[in-house]
Scaffold this motif. Structure first.
Motif, PDB file in Angstrom:
ATOM      1  N   ILE A   1       0.846  -1.201   0.000  1.00  0.00           N
ATOM      2  CA  ILE A   1       0.000   0.000   0.000  1.00  0.00           C
ATOM      3  C   ILE A   1       0.878   1.246   0.000  1.00  0.00           C
ATOM      4  CG2 ILE A   1      -1.660   1.334   1.359  1.00  0.00           C
ATOM      5  CD1 ILE A   1      -2.778  -1.440   2.314  1.00  0.00           C
ATOM      6  N   GLU A   2       1.907   1.255   0.837  1.00  0.00           N
ATOM      7  CA  GLU A   2       2.797   2.414   0.918  1.00  0.00           C
ATOM      8  C   GLU A   2       3.555   2.645  -0.391  1.00  0.00           C
ATOM      9  OE1 GLU A   2       5.228   1.815   4.408  1.00  0.00           O
ATOM     10  OE2 GLU A   2       3.478   1.892   5.737  1.00  0.00           O
ATOM     11  N   ARG A   3       3.811   1.579  -1.142  1.00  0.00           N
ATOM     12  CA  ARG A   3       4.463   1.728  -2.447  1.00  0.00           C
ATOM     13  C   ARG A   3       3.497   2.255  -3.501  1.00  0.00           C
ATOM     14  NH1 ARG A   3       6.823  -3.441  -0.902  1.00  0.00           N
ATOM     15  NH2 ARG A   3       5.189  -4.536  -2.055  1.00  0.00           N
ATOM     16  N   GLY A   4       2.234   2.359  -3.157  1.00  0.00           N
ATOM     17  CA  GLY A   4       1.244   2.859  -4.094  1.00  0.00           C
ATOM     18  C   GLY A   4       0.722   1.810  -5.055  1.00  0.00           C
ATOM     19  N   GLU A   5       0.934   0.535  -4.744  1.00  0.00           N
ATOM     20  CA  GLU A   5       0.424  -0.521  -5.607  1.00  0.00           C
ATOM     21  C   GLU A   5      -1.100  -0.516  -5.577  1.00  0.00           C
ATOM     22  OE1 GLU A   5       2.120  -4.381  -4.868  1.00  0.00           O
ATOM     23  OE2 GLU A   5       4.123  -3.522  -4.578  1.00  0.00           O
TER      24      GLU A   5
ATOM     25  N   ALA B   1      -3.287  -0.896   9.713  1.00  0.00           N
ATOM     26  CA  ALA B   1      -4.666  -0.412   9.722  1.00  0.00           C
ATOM     27  C   ALA B   1      -4.757   1.008   9.142  1.00  0.00           C
ATOM     28  CB  ALA B   1      -5.234  -0.448  11.141  1.00  0.00           C
ATOM     29  N   ALA B   2      -3.833   1.863   9.503  1.00  0.00           N
ATOM     30  CA  ALA B   2      -3.840   3.239   8.989  1.00  0.00           C
ATOM     31  C   ALA B   2      -3.602   3.256   7.482  1.00  0.00           C
ATOM     32  CB  ALA B   2      -2.786   4.074   9.711  1.00  0.00           C
ATOM     33  N   ASP B   3      -2.652   2.443   7.018  1.00  0.00           N
ATOM     34  CA  ASP B   3      -2.374   2.376   5.579  1.00  0.00           C
ATOM     35  C   ASP B   3      -3.583   1.844   4.821  1.00  0.00           C
ATOM     36  OD1 ASP B   3       0.207   3.327   5.913  1.00  0.00           O
ATOM     37  OD2 ASP B   3       1.148   1.345   5.787  1.00  0.00           O
TER      38      ASP B   3
END
Length: 141
Positions: free
Chosen positions: A55-59, A86-88
């Motif tokens: 998620i953080e990589r923007g996938e 959970a936040a991501d």
């Protein structure tokens, strides 16, 4: 046919594989290290397989409703890491319920199934499945 998951339930899951791997190595938990080596093969794959990092990589990932539960004393996934996931997840538009059970360790439901926090976790899972699974099952009939 839609093969997407209707929901996800994770009880003390391997939310951050590399972090757990490093802890297992440091503690000399060779069975756990071997399991990681067998399943993931290498550390790069562990990073690749980490949901929060994807998620953080923007996938672009499908985010079904999710329930994650664990104890606050889980020795393999810290509260901070569970909260990060959970936040991501929520930040990417997903819905995640995070249930942190005070004082419980890894696999607490298996070890003490009738303890109050275990009962609370099982009831949360049952309610979550009823909420997110019933409609989809009936629609398929």
């Amino acid at each position: 046919m839609d093969a997407k998951l209707a929901f996800v339930v994770s009880g003390w899951g391997v939310l951050f594989p590399l972090e757990r791997y490093k802890l297992a190595q440091a503690e000399g938990k060779l069975d756990l290290v071997k399991s990681h080596d067998t399943f993931f093969r290498d550390e790069a794959t562990q990073v690749e397989a980490t949901p929060a990092l994807a998620i953080e990589r923007g996938e672009k990932v499908y985010l079904p409703p999710a329930l994650v539960f664990q104890g606050t004393k889980d020795q393999y996934t810290t509260v901070d890491l569970a909260e990060r996931l959970a936040a991501d997840y929520r930040g990417a538009g997903g819905s995640m319920d995070l249930l942190l059970l005070e004082g419980e360790r890894h696999t607490f439901v298996n070890e003490h199934p009738f303890a109050p926090n275990s009962v609370k976790a099982v009831e949360a899972v049952k309610a979550f499945i009823k909420k997110h699974g019933a409609g989809r099952q009936q629609a398929a009939r």
